[in-house]
Design an enzyme around this catalytic site. Structure first.
Site, mmCIF file in Angstrom:
data_model
loop_
_atom_site.group_PDB
_atom_site.id
_atom_site.type_symbol
_atom_site.label_atom_id
_atom_site.label_comp_id
_atom_site.label_asym_id
_atom_site.label_seq_id
_atom_site.Cartn_x
_atom_site.Cartn_y
_atom_site.Cartn_z
ATOM 1 N N HIS A 109 0.833 -1.193 0.000
ATOM 2 C CA HIS A 109 0.000 0.000 0.000
ATOM 3 C C HIS A 109 0.870 1.246 0.000
ATOM 4 O O HIS A 109 2.070 1.196 0.260
ATOM 5 C CB HIS A 109 -0.907 0.026 1.239
ATOM 6 C CG HIS A 109 -0.167 0.214 2.531
ATOM 7 N ND1 HIS A 109 0.622 -0.777 3.088
ATOM 8 C CD2 HIS A 109 -0.069 1.290 3.365
ATOM 9 C CE1 HIS A 109 1.165 -0.319 4.208
ATOM 10 N NE2 HIS A 109 0.767 0.924 4.398
ATOM 11 N N ASP A 111 0.446 5.152 1.828
ATOM 12 C CA ASP A 111 -0.309 5.621 2.988
ATOM 13 C C ASP A 111 -1.508 6.497 2.623
ATOM 14 O O ASP A 111 -1.387 7.478 1.888
ATOM 15 C CB ASP A 111 0.614 6.388 3.945
ATOM 16 C CG ASP A 111 1.604 5.467 4.638
ATOM 17 O OD1 ASP A 111 1.289 4.278 4.808
ATOM 18 O OD2 ASP A 111 2.690 5.947 5.016
ATOM 19 N N HIS A 256 4.748 0.152 0.257
ATOM 20 C CA HIS A 256 5.497 -0.596 1.258
ATOM 21 C C HIS A 256 4.639 -1.688 1.879
ATOM 22 O O HIS A 256 3.413 -1.676 1.778
ATOM 23 C CB HIS A 256 6.069 0.324 2.337
ATOM 24 C CG HIS A 256 5.048 1.173 3.035
ATOM 25 N ND1 HIS A 256 4.466 2.288 2.470
ATOM 26 C CD2 HIS A 256 4.494 1.080 4.280
ATOM 27 C CE1 HIS A 256 3.612 2.839 3.312
ATOM 28 N NE2 HIS A 256 3.608 2.122 4.424
#
Length: 283
Positions: A109, A111, A256
């Protein structure tokens, strides 16, 4: 009258020992003290981060208050729509231990991409690390887009996707809150404002569907892109955490994945994040 050339002092980043984590993403900078950076060095850090996606700094002792102030030097700080603490709304606790039912970030994903102006730079400082494991994987969305075939690139350049906070917060994390989480539409491929490069901008955490196509088409296309990101080891790096390590990443060009492979041990730290701009695609 003789003249003597004046040599400017190298910046902290120029003087640092550099270790490239992967050819396409990630640089560790050794010997830099983040709290001592000048305004010019902050700008230099932002540019390098936009280019490399991930920067790692070891041995950065600081309080949470100092971390928040450091974050403010990189931009306006983001307040999380679901998990902002009351005492420090601009900070996010990242913690998992023997009593945790999940660890934050256990999927590829970027953030809070459901926001209208999603996060720009995230800065995570880990205070407690497990005896082994707990690494974070990062992937370059520049290279993820670049490695797609030209016909697929052209297809994606004309598409937008719906990003919704309900997917993780009411879905993965089983929230029972009655609050309305953000829902916004962003281009599937976005342009980074500092590099001018194009980056893939869909992720398993927040991207619900491709706008304007049939459901089965959206599902098939997103699954292909998610697999492309997950299996693209040539444009991924992994960060091994040590106490007082700070890792910074640019959410506009990376994704990440936090590995929860240390249960029942503890990993604990704090993240501060800047607000980015509304994603756009420059033609």
């Amino acid at each position: 009258m003789s003249s003597t050339a004046t040599l400017s002092r190298p910046s902290a980043l120029q003087s640092a020992q550099r270790v490239e984590l992967n050819k396409n993403i990630g640089t560790e900078l050794r010997g830099v003290k983040l709290l001592s950076l000048t305004d010019e060095e902050i700008a230099e850090t932002q540019q390098l981060l936009a280019e490399r996606g991930v920067l790692v700094f070891r041995d950065q002792p600081m309080t949470l208050e100092q971390q928040i102030e450091l974050g403010r030097r990189f931009g306006k700080l983001h307040v999380h729509p679901a998990f902002a603490p009351k005492d420090y709304p601009e900070a996010l606790r990242i913690h998992a231990d023997a009593d945790s039912k999940y660890a934050a970030g256990e999927a590829w994903h970027t953030d809070v991409s459901c926001d209208l102006e999603p996060p720009g730079i995230s800065m995570l400082r880990i205070e407690v690390v497990p005896s082994g494991g707990g690494e974070t994987a990062f992937a370059s969305m520049y290279k993820a887009f670049e490695d797609l075939s030209k016909p697929i690139q052209e297809l994606l350049l004309g598409l937008e996707a719906v990003h919704t906070g309900d997917l993780p917060y009411r879905g993965t994390y089983k929230s029972t809150s009655k609050k309305e989480y953000p829902v916004n539409v962003h281009p599937v491929v976005r342009t980074h404002p500092l590099t001018g490069k194009r980056a893939l901008y869909v992720n398993t955490g927040f991207t619900d569907k491709i706008k304007g196509v049939r459901g089965r088409e959206s599902k098939a296309l997103l699954e292909m892109l998610f697999d492309h990101i997950a299996y693209g080891v040539e444009f991924q790096c992994r960060v091994h955490w040590e106490p007082q390590t700070i890792t910074m990443w640019d959410n506009r060009c990376t994704q990440h994945y936090a590995s929860w492979d240390y249960y029942p041990e503890t990993s604990s730290g704090w993240r501060v994040t800047t607000v980015g701009e509304r994603p756009y695609l420059a033609r």
